[in-house]
Design a protein around this motif. Structure first.
Motif, short mmCIF file in Angstrom:
data_model
loop_
_atom_site.label_atom_id
_atom_site.label_comp_id
_atom_site.label_asym_id
_atom_site.label_seq_id
_atom_site.Cartn_x
_atom_site.Cartn_y
_atom_site.Cartn_z
N ARG A 31 -6.73 0.68 -6.22
CA ARG A 31 -7.60 0.41 -5.09
C ARG A 31 -7.18 1.36 -3.97
NH1 ARG A 31 -8.46 -6.10 -5.63
NH2 ARG A 31 -7.87 -6.20 -7.82
N PHE A 32 -8.13 2.17 -3.52
CA PHE A 32 -7.82 3.22 -2.56
C PHE A 32 -8.14 2.79 -1.13
CE2 PHE A 32 -7.94 5.74 -6.43
CZ PHE A 32 -6.92 6.65 -6.22
N ARG B 64 -13.36 -1.30 -4.92
CA ARG B 64 -11.93 -0.97 -4.90
C ARG B 64 -11.59 0.10 -3.87
NH1 ARG B 64 -10.27 3.37 -8.48
NH2 ARG B 64 -12.05 4.35 -9.48
N VAL B 65 -12.39 0.16 -2.83
CA VAL B 65 -12.16 1.14 -1.76
C VAL B 65 -12.26 0.46 -0.40
CG1 VAL B 65 -13.08 3.19 -0.59
CG2 VAL B 65 -12.95 3.14 -3.09
N LEU B 66 -11.31 0.80 0.47
CA LEU B 66 -11.39 0.44 1.88
C LEU B 66 -11.50 1.73 2.67
CD1 LEU B 66 -9.50 -2.18 3.96
CD2 LEU B 66 -9.48 0.20 4.73
N GLU C 261 -2.76 4.35 -0.23
CA GLU C 261 -3.36 4.84 1.02
C GLU C 261 -3.38 6.35 0.98
OE1 GLU C 261 -3.51 6.49 5.03
OE2 GLU C 261 -1.89 6.72 3.56
N SER C 262 -4.52 6.94 1.34
CA SER C 262 -4.62 8.39 1.35
C SER C 262 -5.57 8.84 2.46
CB SER C 262 -5.07 8.92 -0.02
OG SER C 262 -4.85 10.31 -0.12
N ASP C 263 -5.73 10.15 2.57
CA ASP C 263 -6.47 10.74 3.68
C ASP C 263 -7.46 11.76 3.16
OD1 ASP C 263 -4.46 9.71 5.88
OD2 ASP C 263 -3.23 10.71 4.35
N LEU D 15 0.85 -1.18 0.00
CA LEU D 15 0.00 0.00 0.00
C LEU D 15 0.89 1.24 0.00
CD1 LEU D 15 -1.45 -2.32 2.03
CD2 LEU D 15 -3.26 -0.63 1.94
N ALA D 16 0.82 2.01 -1.08
CA ALA D 16 1.65 3.20 -1.22
C ALA D 16 1.13 4.29 -0.29
CB ALA D 16 1.64 3.68 -2.66
#
Length: 252
Positions: free
Chosen positions: A108-109, A132-134, A47-49, A15-16
């Motif tokens: 996938r985010f 495709r989202v967590l 991975e993002s915010d 996960l980037a």
């Protein structure tokens, strides 16, 4: 039943973390360019915010304020998308959540809902991309609000800090029924190895999670040797700032 978010992708997961930033080249974390760089490196997961601007746009940004990234002391919630875009123009560009989902259909985010004000919008935005989202958050309340807003779509999810704390206690006490209840409806546990003096990641936690059909992802790991050791322990995913190196070491 395994969520589509985890199907058909390389294992172990890489996960980037906030994309693939390159500060030396003027590419800030969570920027459009950082996401594009992670994608170009072969990352399947980013991975993002999520925060929300004063004019109601959900943007990919980690901190409450702009101070660390752009030098502006104001909060993300107090600035318009246009102002934020101007400040991020030379740092890789700001990405709204809608743009990221549309422009990177193969990614996938893994989305951390940072702000309460963003929760419902995040849920609505990801509803059409739930496979495709967590969705996760340090706040279980933010996470649940986002999941409710996405309904009837069902994004994958990882629990917040309160649930994870209880789970660590359950594992330490050897209470498998309690641990299993806490993992109900969860697709992955996204955890640090330690929290202060407390060891979060243990062989028992990994074993119980797997028995419950739940993956274990560890953040944030940048040492390649340690990544390999964690995968040998049974960890399913590594959240890392070095996605390019991790992909080379773990999946190729």
């Amino acid at each position: 039943m395994t969520h589509p978010y985890l199907l058909g992708a390389t294992h172990p997961r890489v996960l980037a973390h906030r994309g693939l930033a390159a500060p030396q080249d003027g590419v800030a974390e969570n920027s459009f360019a950082a996401i594009a760089a992670a994608h170009a490196a072969g990352a399947e997961y980013v991975e993002s915010d999520c925060h929300v601007t004063s004019d109601g746009h959900v943007v990919l940004f980690h901190d409450d304020t702009l101070a660390r990234v752009t030098g502006d002391p104001r909060a993300v919630a107090d600035i318009t998308l246009r102002e934020l875009a101007q400040q991020m123009e030379e740092l890789g560009g700001i990405a709204t959540l809608g743009q990221a989902l549309d422009m990177f259909p193969d990614i996938r985010f893994n989305l951390d809902v940072k702000a309460e004000a963003a929760a419902e919008q995040v849920g609505r935005l990801v509803a059409g991309h739930a496979g495709r989202v967590l969705l996760t958050s340090f706040s279980d309340d933010h996470r649940r609000r986002a999941l409710t807003a996405a309904s009837p779509a069902l994004p994958a999810t990882s629990p917040g800090a309160r649930t994870l704390t209880r789970l660590v206690v359950a594992v330490a006490l050897g209470s498998r029924p309690w641990a299993r209840r806490l993992m109900r409806g969860v697709d992955a546990l996204q955890i640090p190895e330690r929290q202060g003096r407390i060891r979060v990641l243990t062989p028992r936690l990994i074993r119980w999670a797997h028995n419950a059909g739940v993956e274990v992802h560890v953040w944030t790991v940048n040492d390649i040797s340690r990544m390999r050791e964690l995968v040998e322990m049974g960890v399913d995913g590594i959240v890392t700032d070095r996605a390019d190196a991790a992909l080379e070491a773990l999946t190729r």
